[in-house]
Design a protein around this motif. Structure first.
Motif, PDB file in Angstrom:
ATOM      1  N   ALA A 268       0.836  -1.205   0.000  1.00 19.86           N
ATOM      2  CA  ALA A 268       0.000   0.000   0.000  1.00 19.86           C
ATOM      3  C   ALA A 268       0.872   1.256   0.000  1.00 19.86           C
ATOM      4  CB  ALA A 268      -0.927   0.002   1.211  1.00 19.86           C
ATOM      5  N   ARG A 269       1.920   1.255   0.791  1.00 19.91           N
ATOM      6  CA  ARG A 269       2.819   2.406   0.837  1.00 19.91           C
ATOM      7  C   ARG A 269       3.475   2.629  -0.525  1.00 19.91           C
ATOM      8  NH1 ARG A 269       6.012   1.975   5.737  1.00 19.91           N
ATOM      9  NH2 ARG A 269       4.225   3.006   6.639  1.00 19.91           N
ATOM     10  N   LEU A 270       3.863   1.551  -1.184  1.00 23.39           N
ATOM     11  CA  LEU A 270       4.470   1.642  -2.511  1.00 23.39           C
ATOM     12  C   LEU A 270       3.475   2.217  -3.518  1.00 23.39           C
ATOM     13  CD1 LEU A 270       6.876   1.057  -4.382  1.00 23.39           C
ATOM     14  CD2 LEU A 270       5.937  -1.232  -4.695  1.00 23.39           C
ATOM     15  N   GLU A 271       2.230   1.760  -3.472  1.00 26.74           N
ATOM     16  CA  GLU A 271       1.204   2.276  -4.379  1.00 26.74           C
ATOM     17  C   GLU A 271       0.967   3.765  -4.159  1.00 26.74           C
ATOM     18  OE1 GLU A 271      -2.337  -0.099  -4.207  1.00 26.74           O
ATOM     19  OE2 GLU A 271      -1.248  -1.934  -4.685  1.00 26.74           O
ATOM     20  N   VAL A 272       0.945   4.188  -2.893  1.00 29.42           N
ATOM     21  CA  VAL A 272       0.771   5.609  -2.587  1.00 29.42           C
ATOM     22  C   VAL A 272       1.962   6.406  -3.111  1.00 29.42           C
ATOM     23  CG1 VAL A 272       0.675   7.324  -0.724  1.00 29.42           C
ATOM     24  CG2 VAL A 272      -0.755   5.280  -0.615  1.00 29.42           C
ATOM     25  N   ASP A 273       3.160   5.918  -2.863  1.00 29.55           N
ATOM     26  CA  ASP A 273       4.360   6.611  -3.342  1.00 29.55           C
ATOM     27  C   ASP A 273       4.359   6.752  -4.862  1.00 29.55           C
ATOM     28  OD1 ASP A 273       5.322   6.951  -0.772  1.00 29.55           O
ATOM     29  OD2 ASP A 273       6.726   5.257  -0.877  1.00 29.55           O
ATOM     30  N   GLU A 274       4.010   5.680  -5.567  1.00 30.45           N
ATOM     31  CA  GLU A 274       3.983   5.719  -7.031  1.00 30.45           C
ATOM     32  C   GLU A 274       2.914   6.688  -7.541  1.00 30.45           C
ATOM     33  OE1 GLU A 274       3.488   1.668  -8.218  1.00 30.45           O
ATOM     34  OE2 GLU A 274       5.598   1.188  -7.906  1.00 30.45           O
ATOM     35  N   ALA A 275       1.743   6.650  -6.926  1.00 24.72           N
ATOM     36  CA  ALA A 275       0.660   7.544  -7.347  1.00 24.72           C
ATOM     37  C   ALA A 275       1.021   8.999  -7.060  1.00 24.72           C
ATOM     38  CB  ALA A 275      -0.641   7.162  -6.649  1.00 24.72           C
ATOM     39  N   LEU A 276       1.647   9.257  -5.924  1.00 31.60           N
ATOM     40  CA  LEU A 276       2.048  10.616  -5.578  1.00 31.60           C
ATOM     41  C   LEU A 276       3.110  11.128  -6.545  1.00 31.60           C
ATOM     42  CD1 LEU A 276       1.840  13.054  -3.743  1.00 31.60           C
ATOM     43  CD2 LEU A 276       3.485  11.949  -2.203  1.00 31.60           C
ATOM     44  N   LYS A 277       4.079  10.287  -6.863  1.00 34.04           N
ATOM     45  CA  LYS A 277       5.116  10.688  -7.819  1.00 34.04           C
ATOM     46  C   LYS A 277       4.511  10.978  -9.189  1.00 34.04           C
ATOM     47  CE  LYS A 277       8.898   8.280  -5.575  1.00 34.04           C
ATOM     48  NZ  LYS A 277       9.805   7.133  -5.619  1.00 34.04           N
ATOM     49  N   ALA A 278       3.563  10.171  -9.626  1.00 33.84           N
ATOM     50  CA  ALA A 278       2.920  10.391 -10.922  1.00 33.84           C
ATOM     51  C   ALA A 278       2.159  11.713 -10.920  1.00 33.84           C
ATOM     52  CB  ALA A 278       1.978   9.236 -11.254  1.00 33.84           C
ATOM     53  N   TYR A 279       1.457  12.008  -9.842  1.00 33.70           N
ATOM     54  CA  TYR A 279       0.706  13.263  -9.746  1.00 33.70           C
ATOM     55  C   TYR A 279       1.657  14.454  -9.718  1.00 33.70           C
ATOM     56  CZ  TYR A 279      -2.295  16.954  -8.046  1.00 33.70           C
ATOM     57  OH  TYR A 279      -2.954  18.147  -7.903  1.00 33.70           O
ATOM     58  N   GLU A 280       2.707  14.376  -8.904  1.00 36.86           N
ATOM     59  CA  GLU A 280       3.671  15.474  -8.816  1.00 36.86           C
ATOM     60  C   GLU A 280       4.365  15.714 -10.158  1.00 36.86           C
ATOM     61  OE1 GLU A 280       6.003  14.096  -5.520  1.00 36.86           O
ATOM     62  OE2 GLU A 280       4.853  15.295  -4.087  1.00 36.86           O
ATOM     63  N   ALA A 281       4.700  14.643 -10.866  1.00 34.91           N
ATOM     64  CA  ALA A 281       5.335  14.779 -12.176  1.00 34.91           C
ATOM     65  C   ALA A 281       4.381  15.448 -13.171  1.00 34.91           C
ATOM     66  CB  ALA A 281       5.781  13.418 -12.704  1.00 34.91           C
ATOM     67  N   CYS A 282       3.121  15.108 -13.097  1.00 37.68           N
ATOM     68  CA  CYS A 282       2.126  15.705 -13.969  1.00 37.68           C
ATOM     69  C   CYS A 282       2.024  17.208 -13.695  1.00 37.68           C
ATOM     70  CB  CYS A 282       0.773  15.029 -13.771  1.00 37.68           C
ATOM     71  SG  CYS A 282      -0.490  15.622 -14.898  1.00 37.68           S
ATOM     72  N   VAL A 283       1.970  17.570 -12.433  1.00 34.76           N
ATOM     73  CA  VAL A 283       1.879  18.985 -12.070  1.00 34.76           C
ATOM     74  C   VAL A 283       3.132  19.730 -12.551  1.00 34.76           C
ATOM     75  CG1 VAL A 283       1.840  20.597 -10.124  1.00 34.76           C
ATOM     76  CG2 VAL A 283       0.297  18.632 -10.146  1.00 34.76           C
ATOM     77  N   GLU A 284       4.293  19.135 -12.361  1.00 37.44           N
ATOM     78  CA  GLU A 284       5.537  19.774 -12.816  1.00 37.44           C
ATOM     79  C   GLU A 284       5.531  19.991 -14.329  1.00 37.44           C
ATOM     80  OE1 GLU A 284       8.945  17.603 -11.440  1.00 37.44           O
ATOM     81  OE2 GLU A 284       8.404  17.882  -9.340  1.00 37.44           O
ATOM     82  N   ARG A 285       5.054  18.991 -15.085  1.00 38.89           N
ATOM     83  CA  ARG A 285       4.986  19.146 -16.544  1.00 38.89           C
ATOM     84  C   ARG A 285       4.044  20.282 -16.932  1.00 38.89           C
ATOM     85  NH1 ARG A 285       4.841  13.559 -16.218  1.00 38.89           N
ATOM     86  NH2 ARG A 285       2.589  13.526 -16.574  1.00 38.89           N
ATOM     87  N   GLU A 286       2.895  20.348 -16.263  1.00 43.76           N
ATOM     88  CA  GLU A 286       1.945  21.419 -16.569  1.00 43.76           C
ATOM     89  C   GLU A 286       2.503  22.778 -16.186  1.00 43.76           C
ATOM     90  OE1 GLU A 286      -2.001  20.754 -15.077  1.00 43.76           O
ATOM     91  OE2 GLU A 286      -2.507  19.625 -16.881  1.00 43.76           O
ATOM     92  N   GLU A 287       3.168  22.869 -15.040  1.00 43.73           N
ATOM     93  CA  GLU A 287       3.767  24.143 -14.635  1.00 43.73           C
ATOM     94  C   GLU A 287       4.804  24.600 -15.667  1.00 43.73           C
ATOM     95  OE1 GLU A 287       5.193  23.205 -10.686  1.00 43.73           O
ATOM     96  OE2 GLU A 287       3.504  24.241  -9.788  1.00 43.73           O
ATOM     97  N   ALA A 288       5.609  23.669 -16.151  1.00 41.29           N
ATOM     98  CA  ALA A 288       6.628  24.007 -17.149  1.00 41.29           C
ATOM     99  C   ALA A 288       5.977  24.425 -18.468  1.00 41.29           C
ATOM    100  CB  ALA A 288       7.561  22.825 -17.373  1.00 41.29           C
ATOM    101  N   GLU A 289       4.897  23.749 -18.829  1.00 45.49           N
ATOM    102  CA  GLU A 289       4.234  24.044 -20.098  1.00 45.49           C
ATOM    103  C   GLU A 289       3.526  25.396 -20.079  1.00 45.49           C
ATOM    104  OE1 GLU A 289       0.659  22.245 -22.915  1.00 45.49           O
ATOM    105  OE2 GLU A 289       1.552  20.980 -21.379  1.00 45.49           O
TER     106      GLU A 289
END
Length: 62
Positions: free
Chosen positions: A7-28
């Motif tokens: 469960a902790r791994l799934e949360v970490d992966e989902a959080l990283k995916a969300y943060e990466a998405c936000v970073e891409r949008e901020e850059a764009e």
């Protein structure tokens, strides 16, 4: 791997995916990021980060 570790791994992966998405949008979008994301939340079809957020919620709830 026990259920808590999984469960902790799934949360970490989902959080990283969300943060990466936000970073891409901020850059764009640059300084227009806040305005554009507000419009995405108001639009009938959510943006990619709005779709990544429920994945994060499901992982946390799990």
């Amino acid at each position: 791997m026990n259920p808590l570790e999984r469960a902790r791994l799934e949360v970490d992966e989902a959080l990283k995916a969300y943060e990466a998405c936000v970073e891409r949008e901020e850059a764009e979008y640059g300084p227009e990021y806040e305005r554009v994301t507000f419009m995405e939340y108001e639009a009938p079809a959510p943006g990619p980060c709005a779709e990544a957020f429920p994945r994060l919620l499901r992982a946390v709830r799990g």
